[in-house]
Design an enzyme around this catalytic site. Structure first.
Site, PDB file in Angstrom:
ATOM      1  N   ASP A  35       0.853  -1.180   0.000  1.00 54.06           N
ATOM      2  CA  ASP A  35       0.000   0.000   0.000  1.00 54.06           C
ATOM      3  C   ASP A  35       0.889   1.230   0.000  1.00 54.06           C
ATOM      4  O   ASP A  35       2.006   1.212   0.516  1.00 54.06           O
ATOM      5  CB  ASP A  35      -0.977   0.002   1.180  1.00 54.06           C
ATOM      6  CG  ASP A  35      -0.300   0.061   2.532  1.00 54.06           C
ATOM      7  OD1 ASP A  35       0.060   1.178   2.962  1.00 54.06           O
ATOM      8  OD2 ASP A  35      -0.133  -0.996   3.178  1.00 54.06           O
ATOM      9  N   ASP A  46      -9.719   3.348   6.755  1.00 50.99           N
ATOM     10  CA  ASP A  46      -8.570   3.262   7.665  1.00 50.99           C
ATOM     11  C   ASP A  46      -8.966   3.844   9.019  1.00 50.99           C
ATOM     12  O   ASP A  46      -9.109   5.054   9.172  1.00 50.99           O
ATOM     13  CB  ASP A  46      -7.410   4.043   7.045  1.00 50.99           C
ATOM     14  CG  ASP A  46      -6.153   4.066   7.904  1.00 50.99           C
ATOM     15  OD1 ASP A  46      -6.167   3.483   9.001  1.00 50.99           O
ATOM     16  OD2 ASP A  46      -5.157   4.690   7.468  1.00 50.99           O
ATOM     17  N   GLU A  48      -7.664   4.204  12.725  1.00 48.21           N
ATOM     18  CA  GLU A  48      -6.500   4.058  13.600  1.00 48.21           C
ATOM     19  C   GLU A  48      -6.368   5.262  14.517  1.00 48.21           C
ATOM     20  O   GLU A  48      -7.244   6.121  14.557  1.00 48.21           O
ATOM     21  CB  GLU A  48      -5.230   3.827  12.786  1.00 48.21           C
ATOM     22  CG  GLU A  48      -4.899   4.901  11.767  1.00 48.21           C
ATOM     23  CD  GLU A  48      -3.632   4.563  10.989  1.00 48.21           C
ATOM     24  OE1 GLU A  48      -2.542   4.681  11.578  1.00 48.21           O
ATOM     25  OE2 GLU A  48      -3.734   4.171   9.791  1.00 48.21           O
TER      26      GLU A  48
END
Length: 288
Positions: free
Chosen positions: A90, A179, A181
């Site tokens: 990625d 995503d 996080e």
């Protein structure tokens, strides 16, 4: 690990000085300097200020325990839950213009490319990375770095879809990834309770599905998920899990999932991932 330090380790684009990293990454074709200006800043200053790569905050908080040995073990499917695997990477704006031929030659067959963050950042290198990975033959997808305290899940899902996060049934485009996080700007859970964080994710999840016909992939770490979502809601029935753990095994998975689909196992010299299945199953995920 600071974002700047992580960025230094992750850079693989344009002209790179002759060094050990060049020997590791292979000879890259130098590209002309990007003179683009965004918000009054040179493009690469803009990236450094606003682009938080996938896993950058997980590495900062949880550390990166990966090594050449653990990476080799992970790539070979040392986790007992893996019967077959496909290698991938990625990238984000930190990688600039990527030498996709090099990574194809290293056996990488899929890539996730950062498209957006919150509702104010679009990667200036998205087109080169997203189209370049596709043109070299990889199955590719895009991802969105969530900032749940800035706007609703629906607003961010729409921003993502409108700026590179869409999906098409061409057999080479993976569903977009969300995503989730640690907060790069403040409190771990963005000031949200577990119930409100789960509701935010559900809002993104439902909106993305309404726009594309696919459920998003969710990228996270078990530690962050336990702290910020816990058992408030379960997404395992619809969402492929992309787990971050920089070691030779995945370990315990977040609540709601009994298996993972992708595993990000190191950030050195670039974020490397493995798909939990054979190549034909990766194509099924892309096809829908």
């Amino acid at each position: 690990m600071s974002t700047a330090r992580r960025g230094w380790r992750r850079v693989i684009g344009t002209a790179v000085a002759a060094s050990a990293s060049v020997l590791l990454l292979g000879a890259l074709t130098p590209a002309a300097a990007n003179t683009q200006v965004i918000n009054g800043m040179p493009v690469d200053e803009y990236v450094k200020k606003y682009d938080h790569p996938l896993g950058s905050q997980i590495a900062r908080v949880e550390g990166d325990e990966s090594s050449p040995a653990t990476s080799a073990a992970a790539a070979q499917g040392d986790d007992m839950r893996v019967q077959a695997s496909v290698a991938g990477i990625d990238v984000s704006g930190w990688q600039k213009n990527v030498d996709w031929q090099y990574w194809w030659n290293q056996g990488k067959r899929f890539a996730y490319v950062k498209a957006t963050e919150g509702t104010g950042y679009k990667s200036p290198y998205f087109a080169q990375q997203y189209n370049g990975s596709y043109n070299i033959g990889m199955i590719r997808g895009s991802y969105h770095f969530a900032l749940p305290d800035r706007s609703s899940g629906a607003v961010q899902a729409n921003y993502f879809v409108n700026n590179g996060g869409g999906w098409s049934r061409d057999g080479k485009t993976l569903p977009g990834a969300l995503d989730m996080e640690y907060n790069p700007y403040g409190s771990t859970c963005y000031g949200k309770s577990k119930a409100s964080m789960a509701a935010w994710i559900r809002d993104f999840h439902d909106t993305y599905h309404a726009r594309t016909g696919r459920w998003p992939v969710i990228y996270t770490s078990t530690s962050w998920w336990n702290q910020c979502v816990g058992t408030a809601q379960s997404f395992g029935g619809t969402v492929p899990l992309w787990i971050a753990r920089y070691s030779s095994s995945v370990g315990t998975l977040p609540n709601g999932w009994s298996f993972y689909t992708f595993w990000q196992y190191t950030s050195s010299p670039i974020d490397q991932n493995t798909f939990n299945g054979a190549y034909d199953r990766l194509k099924v995920l892309a096809t829908g």
